[in-house]
Scaffold this motif. Structure first.
Motif, PDB file in Angstrom:
ATOM      1  N   LYS A   1      21.926 -51.841  -0.130  1.00  0.00           N
ATOM      2  CA  LYS A   1      20.681 -51.371  -0.748  1.00  0.00           C
ATOM      3  C   LYS A   1      20.954 -50.149  -1.609  1.00  0.00           C
ATOM      4  N   PHE A   2      21.735 -49.237  -1.055  1.00  0.00           N
ATOM      5  CA  PHE A   2      22.085 -48.008  -1.784  1.00  0.00           C
ATOM      6  C   PHE A   2      22.796 -48.353  -3.092  1.00  0.00           C
ATOM      7  N   LEU A   3      23.731 -49.299  -3.016  1.00  0.00           N
ATOM      8  CA  LEU A   3      24.466 -49.701  -4.216  1.00  0.00           C
ATOM      9  C   LEU A   3      23.520 -50.323  -5.241  1.00  0.00           C
ATOM     10  N   ASN A   4      22.727 -51.286  -4.791  1.00  0.00           N
ATOM     11  CA  ASN A   4      21.821 -51.973  -5.725  1.00  0.00           C
ATOM     12  C   ASN A   4      20.869 -50.999  -6.414  1.00  0.00           C
ATOM     13  N   LYS A   5      20.344 -50.087  -5.612  1.00  0.00           N
ATOM     14  CA  LYS A   5      19.382 -49.103  -6.121  1.00  0.00           C
ATOM     15  C   LYS A   5      20.023 -48.195  -7.163  1.00  0.00           C
ATOM     16  N   ASN A   6      21.335 -48.046  -7.063  1.00  0.00           N
ATOM     17  CA  ASN A   6      22.012 -47.089  -7.936  1.00  0.00           C
ATOM     18  C   ASN A   6      22.808 -47.716  -9.075  1.00  0.00           C
ATOM     19  N   ILE A   7      22.572 -48.991  -9.312  1.00  0.00           N
ATOM     20  CA  ILE A   7      23.146 -49.603 -10.516  1.00  0.00           C
ATOM     21  C   ILE A   7      21.999 -49.775 -11.496  1.00  0.00           C
ATOM     22  N   VAL A   8      22.133 -49.157 -12.656  1.00  0.00           N
ATOM     23  CA  VAL A   8      21.026 -49.207 -13.609  1.00  0.00           C
ATOM     24  C   VAL A   8      21.523 -49.764 -14.938  1.00  0.00           C
ATOM     25  N   LYS A   9      20.821 -50.778 -15.414  1.00  0.00           N
ATOM     26  CA  LYS A   9      21.151 -51.344 -16.726  1.00  0.00           C
ATOM     27  C   LYS A   9      20.707 -50.377 -17.817  1.00  0.00           C
ATOM     28  N   VAL A  10      21.594 -50.097 -18.747  1.00  0.00           N
ATOM     29  CA  VAL A  10      21.207 -49.219 -19.861  1.00  0.00           C
ATOM     30  C   VAL A  10      21.626 -49.857 -21.185  1.00  0.00           C
ATOM     31  N   ASN A  11      20.924 -49.474 -22.252  1.00  0.00           N
ATOM     32  CA  ASN A  11      21.242 -50.020 -23.565  1.00  0.00           C
ATOM     33  C   ASN A  11      21.523 -48.963 -24.614  1.00  0.00           C
ATOM     34  N   SER A  12      21.310 -47.705 -24.234  1.00  0.00           N
ATOM     35  CA  SER A  12      21.497 -46.649 -25.240  1.00  0.00           C
ATOM     36  C   SER A  12      22.240 -45.467 -24.631  1.00  0.00           C
ATOM     37  N   MET A  13      22.794 -44.639 -25.496  1.00  0.00           N
ATOM     38  CA  MET A  13      23.531 -43.457 -25.048  1.00  0.00           C
ATOM     39  C   MET A  13      22.638 -42.481 -24.275  1.00  0.00           C
ATOM     40  N   PRO A  14      21.443 -42.160 -24.754  1.00  0.00           N
ATOM     41  CA  PRO A  14      20.604 -41.226 -23.970  1.00  0.00           C
ATOM     42  C   PRO A  14      20.308 -41.742 -22.561  1.00  0.00           C
ATOM     43  N   ASP A  15      19.999 -43.029 -22.458  1.00  0.00           N
ATOM     44  CA  ASP A  15      19.737 -43.603 -21.135  1.00  0.00           C
ATOM     45  C   ASP A  15      20.995 -43.551 -20.277  1.00  0.00           C
ATOM     46  N   PHE A  16      22.103 -43.861 -20.891  1.00  0.00           N
ATOM     47  CA  PHE A  16      23.398 -43.838 -20.196  1.00  0.00           C
ATOM     48  C   PHE A  16      23.656 -42.457 -19.595  1.00  0.00           C
ATOM     49  N   LYS A  17      23.480 -41.448 -20.424  1.00  0.00           N
ATOM     50  CA  LYS A  17      23.733 -40.065 -19.976  1.00  0.00           C
ATOM     51  C   LYS A  17      22.846 -39.699 -18.796  1.00  0.00           C
ATOM     52  N   LYS A  18      21.575 -40.097 -18.893  1.00  0.00           N
ATOM     53  CA  LYS A  18      20.626 -39.781 -17.816  1.00  0.00           C
ATOM     54  C   LYS A  18      21.065 -40.420 -16.502  1.00  0.00           C
ATOM     55  N   VAL A  19      21.426 -41.684 -16.588  1.00  0.00           N
ATOM     56  CA  VAL A  19      21.803 -42.448 -15.393  1.00  0.00           C
ATOM     57  C   VAL A  19      23.051 -41.863 -14.732  1.00  0.00           C
ATOM     58  N   VAL A  20      24.050 -41.573 -15.548  1.00  0.00           N
ATOM     59  CA  VAL A  20      25.306 -41.052 -15.021  1.00  0.00           C
ATOM     60  C   VAL A  20      25.102 -39.659 -14.418  1.00  0.00           C
ATOM     61  N   LYS A  21      24.273 -38.876 -15.079  1.00  0.00           N
ATOM     62  CA  LYS A  21      23.991 -37.518 -14.596  1.00  0.00           C
ATOM     63  C   LYS A  21      23.309 -37.554 -13.230  1.00  0.00           C
TER      64      LYS A  21
END
Ligand code: 86X
Length: 517
Positions: free
Chosen positions: A438-458
């Protein structure tokens, strides 16, 4: 009236004295406990507040490791080593079923041999530890302490392989390796010496070799999922993250609770890179000279660190039953002012221990520690199940079972206990796996742009992103965000559109990125 009152008072005092005496008697055995500095016993930080301090405390306090006089090295204590033994036992059986044999190759590798296939060593040279002398005499050629055994093993493979009849050659060794890393050491996760298995195989055909790469990767996934109760991401490393000596590298990756990705095991298809460098060739059925197709693969004691991190909680370790050194601990609830009852309880506890011989059970009958102290002690050690037996339980011919994963208590009849215990252990294994999943699934986020990517990784999550499959973009992403690619899953969803990093190129692959170890 007055007399009565005085009598009552006197009785009260007497009672008080009795209670006090009982208490003293009850406390007397607890001196050992008192001697231990309370603040040193339990974990004093919360896992989600200060993960690295939590990790440091847990490995010490659960008696898993000891620091060594050499920075970056560690002592693996019996409680942790026994986890490694369980992994060895499982894997050893499985690889033998696959037709792989164990062997042992030397620790020392002459410099000329290590550097024979310069390409794969180049990036690693600062990490190689050397033996330069014996006594006061310098060696003519210095000896590397193996950082990995390709070169020394393949020197033998060259001699052993002559004809197609000598193939496949499939060997594994359980050993230690040394890599003088400069990043700060973390017990289990990054140490200068560690234990692993390394498999090295040679085949007549590419097809056979490539099949094995996946078989081994699936075995590694099973070690994590079935033994450690940890879900993994299986996939292919990017060209920049693969082993330089390999054609491609497949890996299992895990998400740690602090949001960092970590590589759990790797399986490499070496193609003919090493066979050409080391001249490992054979005559095929037609009498033509061919180079062998090779693989190498490894899984290490790092896996123990991953287990500690993934399952542990604020009370300490949580051991997956499949590899827990101790499945259940029996704690007799005894009051030192009732010696006859205590004797009976201890007898019953011993009897129950005997009946539970199919599970790894301990009886904590230490006299100088209170039940409460023992609860904390075994919780810290992550023992999956606690079995309490007190006077009332004895009267009812029951025990109280307490699960380490949920803390749930349940009174259970002594009759049929074995079956119940085994069932709960299996349930704990499933439950902690599902929790991690559950923890893994909840923490994988599909992203399509650099700003979204940065937010997710941060936020400490894994970004799953459409990527152009070029090393330039991968490097730029790493520079800009600190995130590294984990791997490219084999099962790819249909992709359309462009690379998420705004390079304008077409997206080729969905790939996992995260901050990582
Ligand atoms: C890469 C490759 C491979 C067999 C595995 O990943 C699994 C088991 N080996 C290991 N690697 C190195 O080749 C290497 C070489 C030197 Cl000289 C070094 F100092 C460090 C290394 N680290 C990793």
């Amino acid at each position: 009236m007055v007399a009565k009152k005085t009598k009552k008072k006197a009785m009260k005092v007497k009672k008080k004295k009795q209670v006090k005496r009982a208490r003293i008697r009850a406390q007397k055995p607890k001196t050992a406990e008192k001697n231990a500095n309370k603040s040193e016993l339990g974990i004093t930080v919360k896992k989600d507040k200060d993960f690295s301090e939590w990790y440091t405390q847990i490995i010490q306090k659960a008696e898993l490791t000891e620091y060594s006089p050499v920075s970056g090295c560690m002592v693996i204590r019996p409680y942790a080593y026994s986890v490694w033994e369980a992994v060895q036992e499982f894997m050893d059986k499985e690889i033998k079923k696959m037709g792989i044999q164990n062997a042992y190759f030397p620790l020392f590798i002459p410099e000329s041999l290590l550097k024979k296939e310069q390409e794969h060593v180049e990036g690693f040279t600062p990490e190689v530890a050397w033996v330069t002398e014996h006594g006061t005499t310098k060696f003519e050629e210095r000896l590397a302490i193996r950082p990995t055994s390709e070169t020394i093993m393949y020197a033998s493979y060259k001699k052993w392989i002559r004809s197609y009849k000598d193939l496949p050659l499939r060997l594994n060794q359980w050993c230690n390796v040394v890599r003088w890393e400069f990043k700060h050491p973390i017990p289990f996760l990054r140490t200068r010496e560690f234990l692993w298995q390394e498999g090295h195989t040679a085949f007549a055909t590419q097809k056979e070799a490539e099949k094995e790469v996946l078989d081994i990767l699936n075995l590694y996934a099973r070690v994590f999922e079935e033994l450690y109760a940890i879900p993994v991401l299986k996939g292919r490393k990017t060209d920049s993250e693969k082993f330089a000596g390999a054609v491609y590298t497949d890996s299992v990756e895990i998400l740690m609770p602090n949001g960092k990705g970590i590589q759990g095991g790797t399986s490499h298809f070496l193609g003919q890179n090493f066979s050409k460098a080391f001249d490992i060739s054979f005559l095929d059925k037609k009498g033509n000279k061919q180079f062998v197709w090779q693989n190498s693969w490894g899984l290490s004691t790092r896996t123990i660190g991953i287990m500690i991190a993934v399952h542990g909680d604020n009370k300490g370790l949580v051991m997956p039953p499949r590899i827990a050194p101790i499945h259940a601990v029996i704690i007799p609830i005894i009051f030192s002012n009732k010696p006859t009852v205590n004797k009976k309880i201890l007898e019953l506890a011993k009897k129950i221990k005997k009946e539970l011989k199919t599970v790894r059970v301990e009886l904590d009958d230490r006299q100088d520690y209170s039940p409460g102290f023992k609860f904390n002690y075994w919780e810290l050690k992550g023992v999956p199940l606690r079995i309490e037996i007190g006077p009332k339980d004895m009267d009812k011919q029951q025990v109280v079972l307490v699960r380490r994963d949920t803390g749930v208590k349940e009174a259970v009849p002594i009759k049929g206990l074995v079956v119940k215990v085994i069932k709960i252990l299996a349930d704990i294994q499933d439950n902690i796996y599902n929790k991690a999943k559950k923890f893994l699934n909840k923490n994988i986020v599909k992203v399509n742009s650099m700003p979204d990517f940065k937010k997710v990784v941060k936020k400490g999550k894994i970004a799953f992103a459409p990527w152009c499959n070029t090393a330039e973009c991968e490097e730029r992403i790493n520079d800009k965000t600190g995130a590294k690619s984990l791997n490219i899953p084999f099962k790819q969803p249909a992709i359309k559109g462009k690379c998420f990093c705004n390079c304008g190129k077409k997206a080729e692959k969905m790939i996992y990125f995260a901050r990582s170890y």
